[in-house]
Design an enzyme around this catalytic site. Structure first.
Site, PDB file in Angstrom:
ATOM      1  N   SER A 112       0.852  -1.188   0.000  1.00 27.40           N
ATOM      2  CA  SER A 112       0.000   0.000   0.000  1.00 27.40           C
ATOM      3  C   SER A 112       0.884   1.233   0.000  1.00 27.40           C
ATOM      4  O   SER A 112       1.876   1.296   0.744  1.00 27.40           O
ATOM      5  CB  SER A 112      -0.911   0.010   1.236  1.00 27.40           C
ATOM      6  N   GLU A 113       0.535   2.228  -0.827  1.00 30.51           N
ATOM      7  CA  GLU A 113       1.447   3.362  -1.024  1.00 30.51           C
ATOM      8  C   GLU A 113       1.599   4.255   0.196  1.00 30.51           C
ATOM      9  O   GLU A 113       2.465   5.134   0.206  1.00 30.51           O
ATOM     10  CB  GLU A 113       1.045   4.197  -2.246  1.00 30.51           C
TER      11      GLU A 113
END
Length: 217
Positions: A45-46
């Site tokens: 997840s960024e």
């Protein structure tokens, strides 16, 4: 016809052993719940997480452990947390094998619009801009039509673009389609959906070759 869970289950079949996968906001976040147990996959997840697991059981949520959509998540053994600079280095350095995104519109040439509707308040494009510019394998999870029954698989996107010519495959509530140089190639039909249903719901060029199988989940 599939619901959102069905779309996620079908996309989960595209995830291969050893993949590093980024999940976008919306339907894509459900994919982690349905990946086969006999393969090893790292979900990224960024906002700075590598090693996401399924969504937590109700009552066992940790508000400090969230994904990019600010949903509470679980982490698997060996998971790591890091800053945005490291996260986007992974993305821009093309270390993510598969990116799964939601979309408002997809064009027959692979353009994607998934960040802004004119006239509505938006905080910004977020990580999608980097993901579509860097990823080599992008699958879109979306509904085939909008609430008015109008196609979201178009000849040309009407909304502001997030990326150009980047989408490889689209999984909707009606079908699985591959984006080719000639348009959307129909690969599979959702249960109970006919080829004619898909034709009527697709504005963009639809390529139909031979008998189209019904998808299995």
């Amino acid at each position: 016809m599939l619901d959102k869970t069905g779309i996620a289950k079908r996309i989960a079949k595209e995830v291969k052993d050893g993949y590093y996968v980024n999940l976008g906001i919306g339907i894509p976040t459900l994919v982690a719940n349905y990946v086969r147990n006999d393969i090893e996959v790292e979900f990224q997840s960024e906002n700075g997480v590598l090693g996401m697991g399924p969504f937590p059981i109700e009552g066992e949520e940790d508000p400090d452990i969230i994904n990019a959509g600010k949903q509470t998540i679980t982490t698997l053994p060996g998971a790591s947390f890091f800053d945005s600079a490291m996260s986007f280095s992974m993305i821009r350095g093309q270390h993510v094998d598969l990116t799964i995104l939601g979309a408002m519109e997809v064009a027959e040439n692979g353009d994607i619009a998934n960040w802004k509707i004119p006239g509505r308040m938006v905080k910004g494009m977020g990580g999608a801009m980097d993901l579509v510019a860097s990823a080599e394998n992008i699958i879109v999870a979306m509904m085939h039509t909008n609430k008015r029954g109008e196609s979201k698989l178009l000849k040309k996107c009407s909304l502001p673009l997030t990326g150009v010519g980047c989408v490889k495959k689209v999984v909707t509530n009606l079908a699985v389609l591959e984006v080719t140089k000639s348009g959307f190639k129909l690969l599979e039909r959702a249960p109970g959906v006919t080829v004619e249903n898909i034709k009527n719901a697709t504005e963009g060029t639809l390529i139909i070759e031979g008998t189209i199988p019904e998808m299995t989940l």
